[in-house]
Design an enzyme around this catalytic site. Structure first.
Site, PDB file in Angstrom:
ATOM      1  N   HIS A   1       0.840  -1.208   0.000  1.00  0.00           N
ATOM      2  CA  HIS A   1       0.000   0.000   0.000  1.00  0.00           C
ATOM      3  C   HIS A   1       0.869   1.250   0.000  1.00  0.00           C
ATOM      4  CE1 HIS A   1      -3.488  -2.507   0.828  1.00  0.00           C
ATOM      5  NE2 HIS A   1      -4.250  -1.440   0.730  1.00  0.00           N
TER       6      HIS A   1
ATOM      7  N   LYS B   1     -10.356  -9.410   5.961  1.00  0.00           N
ATOM      8  CA  LYS B   1     -11.111  -9.964   7.086  1.00  0.00           C
ATOM      9  C   LYS B   1     -11.018  -9.019   8.268  1.00  0.00           C
ATOM     10  CE  LYS B   1      -7.421 -12.041   9.504  1.00  0.00           C
ATOM     11  NZ  LYS B   1      -7.084 -11.915  10.932  1.00  0.00           N
TER      12      LYS B   1
END
Lengths: 174, 283
Positions: A37, A103
């Site tokens: 990222h 998740k």
């Protein structure tokens, strides 16, 4: 009835989904964790990102990989904890990313009107790997290592839950 | 011997212990919430696939941790550290495992799960000529939810219960519930978390031999399951499969509580090295 979607995703694909829907996703997705990222945002800033994230789906995942004679095989590929990537979320979605798979949930505000958060069952890596048809490419493997590299995966009928939708509804904290 | 250690690591990462699997199947049978059933159903499929295909059930094959009960008369003690490191290296390539050892300064992955002080090896010298090793490959998502509380003695056990329940609520879906909670009480700020981690080696439902502590384990299990966090934090009846407490005496001024959160992929295996070099591996 499960909805079937194929990447890249359009705005309409996303806006029609509701938290609790099951989606069977096919097409190309990109894995990215903490380091990826940070690198994506750095390279976008310089105009040097080597792939297009418009309509893309990002998977918070660091797979178990076996090198094969003609590339790589994915053996286990469940999601990692998405909350670690909250700090990058708004900027990543502003690149046109339409879906995040992970998740544990994320901040819901940044998804509003533009993207959805899909959840797959944490730890169920052997099952998730069955939806991966092939490794299309891998980026930054040498610098970031197997877990943090960007694995470009072709998936078929990856069964996902819409956990945060673009209307602001969420399955977390029900 | 090295092959046996690699086999123990393989067993640990590809097969969920039967006690844990049956607790998960029970949770699935009792669950009514559709989302919770989606997640528990996936968990059951993933466990079946992992063992059948001999691939890691969870892609996070964790930091490999060894708890060694080292019989001081064993002829294999001197070389054991090197053996464990070499077995970890080999397991990474052969099984394979995900390489999870990263230099803290450069961020560079060593590529083979070894590095400074890893794999983690906890040594406990014991009398006799046998070496017993527990292998605990533990993932980062659940480990990130571990915590230490230095409570005052006045807060004591009631404070412990509050701390544990509040902490589990704050973690929500992050540690991959249904979780197993290991709790260490006493010792000090270093020892309570170690006791908590060792508590993860017990079987589901194996209570502390002290009745009062066993009762607190059960109360906490009920309280945690009452939070409604559920599988993967998306609601449901089962947030924890088990709660275990291990204790040490404490300093009169301190009430240290270590909390180690383990995901449903409660992986473990055991090795025993006999004095003649034979090795047993089991789960």
């Amino acid at each position: 009835m499960a909805v079937r979607l194929k990447t890249p995703l359009s705005g309409d694909d996303i806006l029609n989904l509701n938290a609790g829907d099951v989606v069977h996703l096919s097409g190309v997705i990109y894995t990215a964790r903490d380091s990826a990222h940070s690198r994506i945002l750095k390279l976008v800033g310089k105009g040097e990102l080597p792939f297009d994230l418009n309509g893309a789906v990002i998977y918070h995942c660091g797979p178990v990989v076996r090198k094969t004679s003609n590339g790589y095989g994915i053996l286990s590929a469940g999601p990692t904890t998405s909350a670690r990537m909250n700090r990058y979320l708004d900027k990543i979605l502003s690149l046109g990313v339409r879906g995040i798979i992970g998740k544990g949930g994320m901040n819901r505000e940044p998804f509003k009107d533009r993207a959805v958060y899909f959840s797959f069952t944490g730890g169920a890596g052997s099952l998730a790997a069955k939806s991966v048809k092939r490794v299309v490419d891998v980026l930054w493997l040498e610098e970031l290592g197997i877990p943090e590299a960007v694995w470009v995966l072709e998936v078929e009928d990856f069964p996902l839950l819409v956990a945060i939708d673009a209307n602001g509804s969420s399955l977390y904290g029900r | 011997m090295i092959e046996a250690i690699v086999e123990a690591i393989r067993l640990a990462v590809t097969k969920i212990p039967e006690d844990t699997f049956s607790a998960i199947r029970k949770a699935y049978a009792e669950e009514e919430d559709e989302t919770a059933r989606f997640n528990l159903g996936n968990i059951i499929k993933a466990i079946d696939l992992g063992f059948a295909d001999r691939v890691p059930v969870c892609q996070d094959t964790g930091t490999i941790t060894f708890f060694v009960e080292a019989g001081v008369e064993s002829p294999y003690l001197g070389g054991l550290r090197d053996l464990l490191i070499e077995a970890t290296r080999r397991a990474t390539g052969e099984i394979p495992l995900r390489p999870n050892a990263v230099d803290v300064l450069t961020g560079k992955n060593s590529g083979d799960n070894t590095g400074r002080n890893v794999p983690l090896i906890h040594w406990e010298p014991v009398p006799g000529d046998r070496i017993r090793i527990a292998v605990l490959p533990k993932g980062g998502g659940s480990e990130n939810c571990s915590a230490l509380a230095m409570l005052t003695p006045a807060e004591g056990w009631e404070g412990l219960k509050r701390f544990v329940v509040e902490h589990v609520k704050a973690c929500g879906g992050k540690p991959c519930p249904p979780v197993i909670l290991g709790i260490g009480v006493g010792g000090g700020a270093d020892y309570a978390p170690l006791l908590a981690k060792k508590a993860l080696l017990r079987k589901v439902g194996e209570r502390n031999p002290n009745d009062k502590i066993a009762k607190i384990e059960e109360e906490l299990l009920t309280a945690v399951n009452g939070t409604g966090i559920g599988p993967m934090g998306m609601g449901g009846r089962t947030t924890a499969l088990d709660v275990r407490i291990e204790v040490a005496h404490r300093h009169p001024a301190s009430f240290p509580v270590g909390l180690v959160v383990q995901c449903w992929a409660n992986r473990r295996a055991f090795i025993e090295i006999k004095p003649d070099g034979r090795v047993d591996v089991w789960q």
